[in-house]
Design a protein around this motif. Structure first.
Motif, PDB file in Angstrom:
ATOM      1  N   VAL A   1       0.851  -1.193   0.000  1.00 12.65           N
ATOM      2  CA  VAL A   1       0.000   0.000   0.000  1.00 12.65           C
ATOM      3  C   VAL A   1       0.883   1.238   0.000  1.00 12.65           C
TER       4      VAL A   1
ATOM      5  N   ARG B   1      -2.731   0.406  -4.166  1.00  2.00           N
ATOM      6  CA  ARG B   1      -2.098  -0.903  -3.915  1.00  2.00           C
ATOM      7  C   ARG B   1      -1.207  -1.236  -5.111  1.00  2.00           C
TER       8      ARG B   1
ATOM      9  N   GLU C   1      -7.418   3.904  -1.660  1.00  3.16           N
ATOM     10  CA  GLU C   1      -6.192   3.135  -1.430  1.00  3.16           C
ATOM     11  C   GLU C   1      -5.436   2.914  -2.732  1.00  3.16           C
TER      12      GLU C   1
END
Length: 363
Positions: free
Chosen positions: A189, A231, A229
């Motif tokens: 992440v 990733r 997020e």
């Protein structure tokens, strides 16, 4: 025998009945706007107020965030933005680059006010058409609104059990996921968009599509915080394979912008990337994986279908104003074939420099 006090306490309080009024969202309204969106089942991530700052700062588009109010309480919202260009026309509608959007209201009176505001603004701006984006039609019985088959979305329930989710993936794609696992791919992440932009820009360039400005991704991460997020997938020795920006909303995860490097094809990177995201999202309590929209007949459509997801039509609604017909701004349109072919041949740095000036006119 019931006392007068008890009788008064048992008497229902009359419902609020003040007039419903229309407003444009101001900075001080953002918190209660978002509170309404989060509390209203029909609303979605793309109704959040943060999109106004993102779209205006990243692309320079004008926006109008209308809301209705009764007795101090918000009863409906409608975010709108204008996309205007000589090449692709002049349109008003849901936030550019948002797959869902349109009016959300708790009663018909609020919906009428919001529709009226959109209609008046469309006429004032002289746009070709007005567009609402939803998973269902907003005006199924109104002949002044039309729809067309272009986009579908892919949504599927996931469980808390990794093995169950893996087994739900069709055999061929499951084998690709296992290949990535065997090769030692891993997800990380990121707190910035550097690797995301590198992977995404490389990917869309190979597809012949203009890239978004890096600033756009940074603004999304800034505006939505933990709900956004990044990733990134890397090999055991740290080489970049791919990266995906996802939105978390209620119990859903929405992988929204993703891309793989040339290496991804060798190591089944794209399949592993979405599996790694599915694992992480399930562990966070997500129970629905929204693979997002795709155009019919595209590679993205086939990829999602091969993952066992069933296509669900997106009946976007359009109301014509200055245009006699809806524009066909579709990469499958033959008139864009030459553009795509030439774009693929541009050096990547040149494509990354020019792309943001073109993509701002899309949406």
């Amino acid at each position: 025998m019931t006392s007068m006090t008890e009788a008064l306490q048992a008497t229902p309080v009359p419902a609020a009945s003040g007039p419903q009024t229309l407003h444009l969202m101001q900075p001080q309204d953002r918190a209660r706007w978002d509170a309404f969106v989060r509390a209203t089942p029909a609303a979605n991530f793309f109704h959040l107020s943060g999109w106004q700052n993102v779209i205006e700062r990243a692309f320079g588009n004008k926006t109008w965030f209308y809301y209705t109010q009764q007795d101090g309480q918000i009863t409906g919202v409608l975010p709108l933005s204008q996309v205007k260009s000589k090449l692709f026309g002049n349109a008003l509608g849901a936030m550019p680059f948002c797959v869902y959007g349109g009016p959300v209201a708790t009663n018909d009176a609020a919906l009428l006010l919001l529709d009226g505001a959109a209609d008046a603004l469309a006429k004032q701006l002289g746009v070709g058409h007005l567009e609402y984006r939803g998973m269902e039609r907003f005006h199924p019985d109104d002949a002044s609104w039309t729809t067309k088959e272009l986009y579908v979305t892919f949504r599927k329930a996931i469980s808390a059990d990794d093995e169950e989710n893996l087994n739900a993936i069709p055999r061929k794609q499951r084998a690709m996921v296992r290949k990535g696992i065997k090769l030692g791919l891993r997800g990380e992440v990121d707190n910035n968009v550097e690797r995301l932009f590198a992977a995404y820009a490389d990917s869309v360039h190979r597809l012949g599509t203009p890239v978004f400005p890096k600033k756009y991704f940074a603004l999304l991460q800034q505006a939505f915080g933990a709900e956004c997020e990044v990733r990134t997938i890397v090999t055991e020795d740290g080489r970049l394979v791919g990266s995906v920006m996802s939105f978390y909303w209620r119990d859903e995860v929405v992988p929204y912008y993703g891309g793989g490097t040339a290496l991804a094809r060798e190591v089944a990177g794209n399949d592993f990337m979405y599996w790694n995201l599915m694992q992480a999202a399930a562990a966070k309590g997500c129970r629905l994986f929204d693979f997002g929209r795709s155009k019919l007949g595209t590679g993205a459509y086939d990829f999602k279908k091969n993952w066992g997801f069933v296509a669900q039509p997106l009946p976007y609604e359009y109301k014509l104003y200055a245009s006699p017909a809806l524009p066909d701004n579709n990469p499958l349109n033959p008139k864009y074939a030459l553009f795509i072919k030439v774009w693929k041949k541009l050096p990547l740095p040149v494509a990354n420099f020019i792309g943001p000036y073109i993509v701002r006119n899309l949406g």
